[in-house]
Design a protein around this motif. Sequence first.
Motif, PDB file in Angstrom:
ATOM      1  N   TRP A 190       0.831  -1.210   0.000  1.00 24.81           N
ATOM      2  CA  TRP A 190       0.000   0.000   0.000  1.00 24.81           C
ATOM      3  C   TRP A 190       0.862   1.255   0.000  1.00 24.81           C
ATOM      4  O   TRP A 190       0.581   2.211  -0.733  1.00 24.81           O
ATOM      5  N   ARG A 193       2.370   1.705  -3.452  1.00 28.62           N
ATOM      6  CA  ARG A 193       1.405   2.256  -4.418  1.00 28.62           C
ATOM      7  C   ARG A 193       1.127   3.725  -4.140  1.00 28.62           C
ATOM      8  O   ARG A 193       1.074   4.538  -5.062  1.00 28.62           O
ATOM      9  N   SER A 194       0.937   4.047  -2.855  1.00 23.36           N
ATOM     10  CA  SER A 194       0.645   5.453  -2.518  1.00 23.36           C
ATOM     11  C   SER A 194       1.852   6.342  -2.769  1.00 23.36           C
ATOM     12  O   SER A 194       1.731   7.446  -3.327  1.00 23.36           O
ATOM     13  N   ARG A 197       2.629   6.806  -6.571  1.00 24.39           N
ATOM     14  CA  ARG A 197       1.595   7.362  -7.437  1.00 24.39           C
ATOM     15  C   ARG A 197       2.071   8.642  -8.129  1.00 24.39           C
ATOM     16  O   ARG A 197       1.853   8.804  -9.340  1.00 24.39           O
TER      17      ARG A 197
END
Length: 476
Positions: A190, A193-194, A197
């Motif tokens: 997570w 991905r964050s 981004r």
Amino acid sequence: MSRFVRRLRSLPLRSRLALLVATAVAIAVAAVATICWFIVRGQLYGQLDSNLRSQSHSVSSDQVNFITDNCNQRVPGYIHFRGPTVQVIYTSGRVCTTPDAPPIPVQSADLAVAQGTSPSALHTTVDRAGTRMRVLTLPVVTSDDTRVAGVAVSLATPTSEVTKPLTTLAWVLLLVSGIGVLGAGAAGLWVARSGLRPVDELTNTVEHVARTEDLTVRIPVEGDDEIARLSSSFNSMTASLASSRELQQQLIADAGHELRTPLTSMRTNIELLSRSEATGRAIPPEDRKALMASLKAQMTELAALIGDLQELSRTGLAGSEGTIRVVALHDTVRTALERARLRGPELTITSELAPWYVRAEPASLERAIVNLLDNAVKFSPPAGSVEVVLMRGRLTVRDHGPGIPDDELPYVFDRFWRSQTARALPGSGLGLSIVARTVESCGGTVELGAAEGGGTVATVQLPGAPTPPPDIPDVP
């Protein structure tokens, strides 16, 4: 190891980041669990030893005598209540153990206590029944605190009181660690991905720019972290590229416009000469002479324009084809003055030159000074005067021409810009642009303004020194 590193590098950045986070958390959890297990183990063994020491006070001489009298014998009706196993040790190595309890192997530390050379002994061993025991050996003391020579007593209790809780704790820690590692892997994915981004947005934007060559795209900048700095830098880069492309297109358009005029005039004159040759109708000598003079002037203007364009096309420092070295500015100005006097023989050109040394590319610096003096010669009235002063790195060139209107001063250093009064005079509109480029590359400044009493004064300030510096290698 190297194969693992190669495989790790072959993974996407997001997967690598998640794997590294999970690995780091797994190592941290394993370290904490191991430390916790050892701490609890030490506490449990300490408590077990403390219990053995406290129970040793309850062992009486009567109990020792009972064990000795019934040494390793079965005693009918004897019930061994819950408590430590008691074993009497003699210096000969003979032992007498609590009835119905398996003997405990004697170690040298136990014999040392029986011999009176050691106050106590504490160790772990396995009895003859295969049970792991914690053993505390102490000397035998009578009721009046007199030590009995040649005898020691050992108290032993199974270590299962410690190992069972430790085993349970190990399984609990293993379960918690596994859950923690799985959670860390999910959290790492997570976070990857964050965190990535903005990088994905930057990648998509770069691919869009590469695909469409659209330099107007901008990435939103949020915060002030490294990703925000990267986005801001990318936006600055695309803005600079867009500006450079616009300037390039403007330069091409301006150059095409400037080249069109002399080329059109030359083509007209050449067609006129060709028609005269084809029809046999001779052009009057005076007209032919004027025509040839016009062709020569247009060719000279075209060659000058091409030379100025080549000068502006150089990258890096002004005159990247040359070498940066220490230049005597006063000598360069003196050489440029000789050329200016040849171009304006009817003018009075005075000079006052103090020594000043700068670091520059000689040919480019001389060209810039020549352009500055040519500009003064071009706009000076017939029989006019030009004053040139060089003092402590400040070069001023003053003419007594028509001057430049205030509203046109901001544009004098733009490429191909020419004032209304100069459009009828020869020139490409690039001279002052070359001057500004050269002076700025040397770390100096250049200004153009109205002079007192009419005319224009150009001021160039270059960093340097009145004496040549010591030997400094040239900079290519």
